[in-house]
Design an enzyme around this catalytic site. Sequence first.
Site, short mmCIF file in Angstrom:
data_model
loop_
_atom_site.label_atom_id
_atom_site.label_comp_id
_atom_site.label_asym_id
_atom_site.label_seq_id
_atom_site.Cartn_x
_atom_site.Cartn_y
_atom_site.Cartn_z
N LYS A 202 -7.16 -11.61 39.09
CA LYS A 202 -5.82 -11.34 39.61
C LYS A 202 -5.59 -12.17 40.86
CE LYS A 202 -4.68 -7.65 42.19
NZ LYS A 202 -3.78 -8.07 43.30
N ASP B 50 0.04 -11.38 40.21
CA ASP B 50 0.56 -10.12 40.74
C ASP B 50 1.64 -10.40 41.77
OD1 ASP B 50 0.86 -7.43 41.24
OD2 ASP B 50 -0.90 -7.28 42.54
N LYS C 29 4.87 -8.80 41.69
CA LYS C 29 5.74 -7.63 41.90
C LYS C 29 7.18 -8.05 42.17
CE LYS C 29 1.98 -4.74 43.75
NZ LYS C 29 0.94 -5.78 43.93
N ASP D 247 14.53 -8.36 42.21
CA ASP D 247 15.75 -9.04 42.65
C ASP D 247 16.82 -8.74 41.62
OD1 ASP D 247 17.56 -10.93 43.93
OD2 ASP D 247 15.78 -11.90 44.75
N ILE D 248 17.96 -9.40 41.75
CA ILE D 248 18.99 -9.25 40.72
C ILE D 248 18.45 -9.86 39.43
CG2 ILE D 248 20.87 -9.28 42.42
CD1 ILE D 248 21.46 -12.16 41.51
N THR E 71 -0.46 2.28 44.27
CA THR E 71 -1.58 3.22 44.42
C THR E 71 -1.92 3.50 45.88
OG1 THR E 71 -3.13 1.39 44.15
CG2 THR E 71 -2.61 2.69 42.20
N GLN F 222 -6.42 2.57 49.59
CA GLN F 222 -6.04 3.23 48.35
C GLN F 222 -6.09 4.76 48.52
OE1 GLN F 222 -4.82 1.61 45.95
NE2 GLN F 222 -5.46 -0.48 46.34
N ARG G 147 -12.08 -5.36 46.67
CA ARG G 147 -13.04 -5.27 47.77
C ARG G 147 -14.45 -4.83 47.39
NH1 ARG G 147 -8.41 -2.75 51.58
NH2 ARG G 147 -7.67 -2.29 49.49
#
Length: 249
Positions: A43, A71, A73, A76-77, A126, A198, A219
């Site tokens: 990722k 990743d 995320k 927007d329009i 999360t 988290q 991590r």
Amino acid sequence: MSATPAPATPASDDRLIVALDVPNALQGLALTEQLGDAVSFYKIGLGMLTGGGLALANELKQEHGKRIFLDMKLFDIGNTVENAVRGLAQFDLDFLTVHGDPHVVRAAKEGASGKDLKILAVTILTSLNRDDLDAGLIKAGDVQDLVIERAAKAFEAGADGVIASPQEAALIRALPQSEGRLIVTPGVRPAGAELGDQKRVATPANAVSDGADHIVVGRPIYRAEDPRAAAHAILAELNSAQATAPNRH
């Protein structure tokens, strides 16, 4: 007398996605070299975007045969999301995250049309709990209930899968709309690992047995004294009797 053979080392397993949450592409590449063939799926997120993240994604995909989860995320329009996803889809990546709002999901699916890129909808991060949602003026209700509601709406909008904590995986898997869809769970921590930021977590075995197709671990691997050994320990747990994969793809 022949020596007792060493126990077999778990092979890579794309249910484990390692988060390259390091500052730049050079450090990310160094980590992937440490992990070698133990890890097949990575990722790359916003934190590395200005540090060569897209170039690293392309190198790992094209030159090393790794699967890549970008990743971003996106939110927007619709027109902007569609154009952004269409551009990112040219990199031949595997997963891309967008926020789970139905108009965003629909636009992202349109942008990914004709490509193998899977659009994953973020339900609720999360790292958030009810107090955080209150501070953000999110509607009242139990966090799990809101996650399930957002997941259902994202599936109805065409999402290939959702991002949710392992604590909600079983409830999402029970949704009729989840048939054939992916559940990807961050917030996964081996027993005894520090939680960091988290708040809704589970062990790798629990996440998979509850219906997650992929777990994302950062991590506990990249901060380990021996990242490769840490990855192998998680792979062993994923293949233990405590873990099952009811909807593996």
